[in-house]
Motif scaffolding. Structure first.
Motif, PDB file in Angstrom:
ATOM      1  N   ALA A 138       0.832  -1.207   0.000  1.00 62.78           N
ATOM      2  CA  ALA A 138       0.000   0.000   0.000  1.00 62.78           C
ATOM      3  C   ALA A 138       0.867   1.257   0.000  1.00 62.78           C
ATOM      4  O   ALA A 138       0.582   2.228  -0.725  1.00 62.78           O
ATOM      5  CB  ALA A 138      -0.919  -0.004   1.212  1.00 62.78           C
ATOM      6  N   ASP A 148      -1.457   3.599  -2.794  1.00 64.81           N
ATOM      7  CA  ASP A 148      -2.876   3.263  -2.916  1.00 64.81           C
ATOM      8  C   ASP A 148      -3.603   3.711  -1.646  1.00 64.81           C
ATOM      9  O   ASP A 148      -3.531   3.052  -0.604  1.00 64.81           O
ATOM     10  CB  ASP A 148      -3.036   1.759  -3.128  1.00 64.81           C
ATOM     11  CG  ASP A 148      -4.418   1.377  -3.629  1.00 64.81           C
ATOM     12  OD1 ASP A 148      -5.398   1.816  -3.005  1.00 64.81           O
ATOM     13  OD2 ASP A 148      -4.510   0.645  -4.624  1.00 64.81           O
ATOM     14  N   ALA A 192      -6.775   3.815  -0.887  1.00 62.33           N
ATOM     15  CA  ALA A 192      -7.857   2.939  -0.425  1.00 62.33           C
ATOM     16  C   ALA A 192      -7.299   1.767   0.364  1.00 62.33           C
ATOM     17  O   ALA A 192      -7.858   1.358   1.385  1.00 62.33           O
ATOM     18  CB  ALA A 192      -8.666   2.435  -1.617  1.00 62.33           C
ATOM     19  N   MET A 193      -6.173   1.222  -0.089  1.00 56.77           N
ATOM     20  CA  MET A 193      -5.578   0.102   0.622  1.00 56.77           C
ATOM     21  C   MET A 193      -4.953   0.561   1.937  1.00 56.77           C
ATOM     22  O   MET A 193      -5.016  -0.148   2.948  1.00 56.77           O
ATOM     23  CB  MET A 193      -4.538  -0.589  -0.255  1.00 56.77           C
ATOM     24  CG  MET A 193      -4.081  -1.929   0.288  1.00 56.77           C
ATOM     25  SD  MET A 193      -3.126  -2.828  -0.944  1.00 56.77           S
ATOM     26  CE  MET A 193      -2.570  -4.201   0.056  1.00 56.77           C
ATOM     27  N   ILE A 226     -10.143  -4.779   4.466  1.00 57.26           N
ATOM     28  CA  ILE A 226     -10.438  -5.092   3.068  1.00 57.26           C
ATOM     29  C   ILE A 226     -11.878  -5.590   2.937  1.00 57.26           C
ATOM     30  O   ILE A 226     -12.589  -5.243   1.982  1.00 57.26           O
ATOM     31  CB  ILE A 226      -9.428  -6.131   2.538  1.00 57.26           C
ATOM     32  CG1 ILE A 226      -8.039  -5.477   2.417  1.00 57.26           C
ATOM     33  CG2 ILE A 226      -9.863  -6.688   1.200  1.00 57.26           C
ATOM     34  CD1 ILE A 226      -6.929  -6.435   2.057  1.00 57.26           C
ATOM     35  N   SER A 284     -14.158  -2.707   3.086  1.00 56.44           N
ATOM     36  CA  SER A 284     -14.158  -1.905   1.860  1.00 56.44           C
ATOM     37  C   SER A 284     -15.140  -2.430   0.821  1.00 56.44           C
ATOM     38  O   SER A 284     -15.435  -1.730  -0.153  1.00 56.44           O
ATOM     39  CB  SER A 284     -12.749  -1.891   1.249  1.00 56.44           C
ATOM     40  OG  SER A 284     -12.446  -3.146   0.636  1.00 56.44           O
ATOM     41  N   THR A 288     -10.881  -2.402  -6.463  1.00 57.26           N
ATOM     42  CA  THR A 288     -10.902  -1.643  -5.205  1.00 57.26           C
ATOM     43  C   THR A 288      -9.562  -0.998  -4.904  1.00 57.26           C
ATOM     44  O   THR A 288      -9.510   0.117  -4.375  1.00 57.26           O
ATOM     45  CB  THR A 288     -11.309  -2.580  -4.051  1.00 57.26           C
ATOM     46  OG1 THR A 288     -12.508  -3.283  -4.407  1.00 57.26           O
ATOM     47  CG2 THR A 288     -11.550  -1.797  -2.772  1.00 57.26           C
ATOM     48  N   PHE A 289      -8.479  -1.703  -5.235  1.00 58.27           N
ATOM     49  CA  PHE A 289      -7.130  -1.208  -4.930  1.00 58.27           C
ATOM     50  C   PHE A 289      -6.300  -1.201  -6.219  1.00 58.27           C
ATOM     51  O   PHE A 289      -5.335  -1.962  -6.374  1.00 58.27           O
ATOM     52  CB  PHE A 289      -6.463  -2.095  -3.881  1.00 58.27           C
ATOM     53  CG  PHE A 289      -7.318  -2.372  -2.674  1.00 58.27           C
ATOM     54  CD1 PHE A 289      -7.750  -1.342  -1.854  1.00 58.27           C
ATOM     55  CD2 PHE A 289      -7.699  -3.670  -2.358  1.00 58.27           C
ATOM     56  CE1 PHE A 289      -8.543  -1.586  -0.745  1.00 58.27           C
ATOM     57  CE2 PHE A 289      -8.485  -3.935  -1.252  1.00 58.27           C
ATOM     58  CZ  PHE A 289      -8.916  -2.894  -0.441  1.00 58.27           C
ATOM     59  N   ARG A 334      -4.077   0.791  -7.703  1.00 58.28           N
ATOM     60  CA  ARG A 334      -2.657   1.131  -7.748  1.00 58.28           C
ATOM     61  C   ARG A 334      -1.803   0.019  -7.146  1.00 58.28           C
ATOM     62  O   ARG A 334      -0.720  -0.296  -7.653  1.00 58.28           O
ATOM     63  CB  ARG A 334      -2.404   2.452  -7.019  1.00 58.28           C
ATOM     64  CG  ARG A 334      -3.126   3.627  -7.669  1.00 58.28           C
ATOM     65  CD  ARG A 334      -2.757   4.952  -7.034  1.00 58.28           C
ATOM     66  NE  ARG A 334      -1.354   5.301  -7.270  1.00 58.28           N
ATOM     67  CZ  ARG A 334      -0.822   6.479  -6.964  1.00 58.28           C
ATOM     68  NH1 ARG A 334      -1.573   7.417  -6.413  1.00 58.28           N
ATOM     69  NH2 ARG A 334       0.442   6.726  -7.206  1.00 58.28           N
ATOM     70  N   ALA A 335      -2.282  -0.597  -6.067  1.00 52.21           N
ATOM     71  CA  ALA A 335      -1.522  -1.674  -5.433  1.00 52.21           C
ATOM     72  C   ALA A 335      -1.408  -2.879  -6.356  1.00 52.21           C
ATOM     73  O   ALA A 335      -0.319  -3.438  -6.552  1.00 52.21           O
ATOM     74  CB  ALA A 335      -2.175  -2.072  -4.111  1.00 52.21           C
TER      75      ALA A 335
END
Length: 558
Positions: A329, A334, A336-337, A350, A353, A388-389, A391-392
């Motif tokens: 993360a 990221d 959100a992460m 998680i 989320s 949901t994540f 970029r990660a």
């Protein structure tokens, strides 16, 4: 900066270093290998604040993508490339053997040429070459931090070997007796293990000569008895409903205990109430530590009851929750992460989320993303995690694709992955060769090799950066523990009355401390974790929460 070479030993190394360490600020010592110099200093009662390990730094700078265009990285292999780590101390005495050989040098000795040519390496010239490589690197700040952290880790490893992990041999013997039966004569099985062997033979209707430790013989006997297994793995055995399964699984478990941490291990590795692991800093290509002998990084729960604090002392055990996902993360930015990890359990975050329905799916999915899980539940939830994540997941996917192309990937601070090597290249070339009869097979092999290396590079960037966070945590904790000062029962040596790091396992540390300082130690370990995150990732909103337990025995920490 003070560069040490072998002639310094004739000057009285302990006195030289002690005097300079008393100055403010303390110098940074530069030497070819921490294990070659620091153990003797610790034995002389001298602690070093900072050091630069040329061997460790050389390996990083030769492989880092940040120095790839420098003459240092492009040079032909030289004498520093073949330098292997020196042992942390004399090898353990085997039962019945004579005294262990002493180290190559003692304080005050005049150095003789080392048989591996080590003394032919000029530390001044190597340091100048490393400084030139750093100056020409594309991001010298990150690399300087990595070299400092790696060298600090080498100091920590030497200190943990010096102090040892408190170990009660009588408790260990009682554990083995409880699990295996009394210690047998040499060459014989313990009675409880022998009883399980008899049950295995009976269940298979096998002769008394069947040896359960012989996998070929055991597999043959099982197939003859109608147990259709191709291996003795736990997951395959558990698929079969046969009377041999239960005693065989128990036999395998106890045999591992006897082999890995039985009486021979106890006789070999525990002396004077201490187990002294010999860590290899950066022993894994990702930067994780390994160990030489003793299985320091694989201490099973069965024997942790033997790790007992000294009278008047206690153990503070701390581990970071879900280190690798948190590192991912932070690396990827990221948000959100990062938010999912606030407040404790990232896997529960998680679920909150909405990415997955259960904590188990969150764990399986994230591990699959970081390790390349392409089947089962991990593959099923990966698309939802990617939404949901984004970029990660994109970061590890990009690393995988780079590996599949045969490229080098990098950790956050610049440690480079190895190239896939000649076998990989040959397989790739074979996929495009003119093989009318076998081209499909060649292409399939190439795809398998490609994906396998992609799974490696996918995890390399995360596991390697987690190892860098752990190095920063260790370095900060080492400094903070020293600053707590002396307390509690008297003892000898540098750490005789001070809290000190006694054990390290990737994302977990054990501190042996005077009981009066236990609360202070817990606080400093937490603050060290915060500092490590800030040093690596700046103001990234990622938390690295610790679970901390103060216990008398290591087994009670979890």
């Amino acid at each position: 900066m003070r560069v040490l070479r072998d002639t310094d030993r004739a000057e009285g190394l302990g006195a030289l270093v002690r005097d300079d360490e008393a100055a403010a600020p303390a110098p940074r010592w530069t030497w070819d290998d921490t294990n070659r110099w620091y153990p003797a200093l610790l034995d002389a009662g001298v602690r070093v604040e900072r050091a630069h390990d040329l061997r460790l730094a050389h390996a990083i700078l030769r492989r880092s993508p940040l120095t790839a265009r420098t003459p240092f990285a492009r040079a032909d292999p030289g004498p520093w490339d073949g330098l292997v780590p020196a042992p942390a101390g004399p090898p353990p005495s085997l039962p019945g053997a004579g005294p262990a050989p002493q180290g190559l040098f003692e304080l005050g000795d005049i150095a003789a040429p080392a048989r591996d040519g080590r003394d032919a390496r000029d530390p001044h010239a190597e340091l100048a070459a490393q400084e030139a490589a750093l100056a020409a690197a594309t991001d010298p700040g990150r690399l300087r931090f990595l070299l400092a952290a790696e060298s600090a880790g080498a100091l920590v490893a030497a200190e943990m070997h010096h102090t040892g992990l408190p170990w009660r041999a009588d408790v260990h013997d009682a554990i083995l007796t409880e699990r295996l039966g009394p210690r047998p004569p040499s060459g014989q099985r313990p009675v409880l293990l022998e009883a399980l062997a008899a049950r295995i033979r009976e269940a298979l209707d096998a002769p008394p000569s069947l040896n359960p430790d012989s996998h070929p013989s055991l597999l043959k006997a099982m197939q003859y008895a109608g147990v259709g297994v191709k291996s003795l793995s736990k997951w395959e055995l558990e698929e079969h409903d046969h009377p041999v399964v239960a005693p065989l699984l128990e036999y395998k478990k106890l045999a591992r205990l006897l082999t890995a941490n039985g009486w021979n291990w106890l006789d070999t590795w525990v002396r004077d109430g201490r187990f002294r692991p010999e860590y290899v800093v950066g022993g894994v290509v990702t930067g994780r530590w390994s160990s030489v002998g003793g299985g320091a990084l694989q201490l099973p729960k069965d024997v942790r009851r033997a790790v007992v604090a000294d009278p008047g002392w206690t153990l503070v055990v701390a581990d970071v929750a879900q280190l690798e996902p948190r590192v991912l993360a932070a690396m990827s930015g990221d948000a959100a992460m990062a938010a999912a990890g606030r407040g404790g359990d990232m896997y529960a975050g998680i679920v909150a989320s909405g990415a997955v329905a259960t904590r188990e799916l969150a764990k399986v999915g994230m591990l699959g993303a970081m390790y390349g899980g392409t089947t089962g539940a991990s593959a099923a939830v990966l698309p939802s995690l990617a939404r949901t994540f984004p970029r990660a997941i994109a970061l590890v996917e990009d690393a995988a694709r780079a590996g599949e192309r045969g490229e080098v990937v990098s950790t956050w601070l610049g440690r480079g992955s190895p190239l896939p090597g000649e076998p990989w290249a040959q397989v790739q070339a074979g996929a495009y060769a003119a093989e009318p009869a076998g081209s499909a097979d060649a292409a399939a092999r190439a795809r398998a090799y490609t994906r396998s290396w992609g799974r490696f590079t996918r995890n390399f960037v995360v596991q390697g950066t987690a190892a860098e966070w752990a190095l920063a945590w260790l370095a900060s904790a080492r400094r903070r523990l020293w600053d707590l000062g002396e307390a509690g029962p008297g003892g000898t040596g540098v750490f005789g009355r001070r809290p000190h790091l006694a054990f390290f396992l990737h994302d977990e540390v054990v501190v042996h401390t005077p009981a009066a300082l236990a609360d202070d130690v817990a606080r400093e370990l937490r603050q060290a974790a915060v500092e490590a995150g800030r040093l690596l990732f700046g103001d990234a909103p990622v938390e690295f929460p610790l679970t901390v337990a103060t216990v008398e025995t290591y087994a009670d920490a979890k």
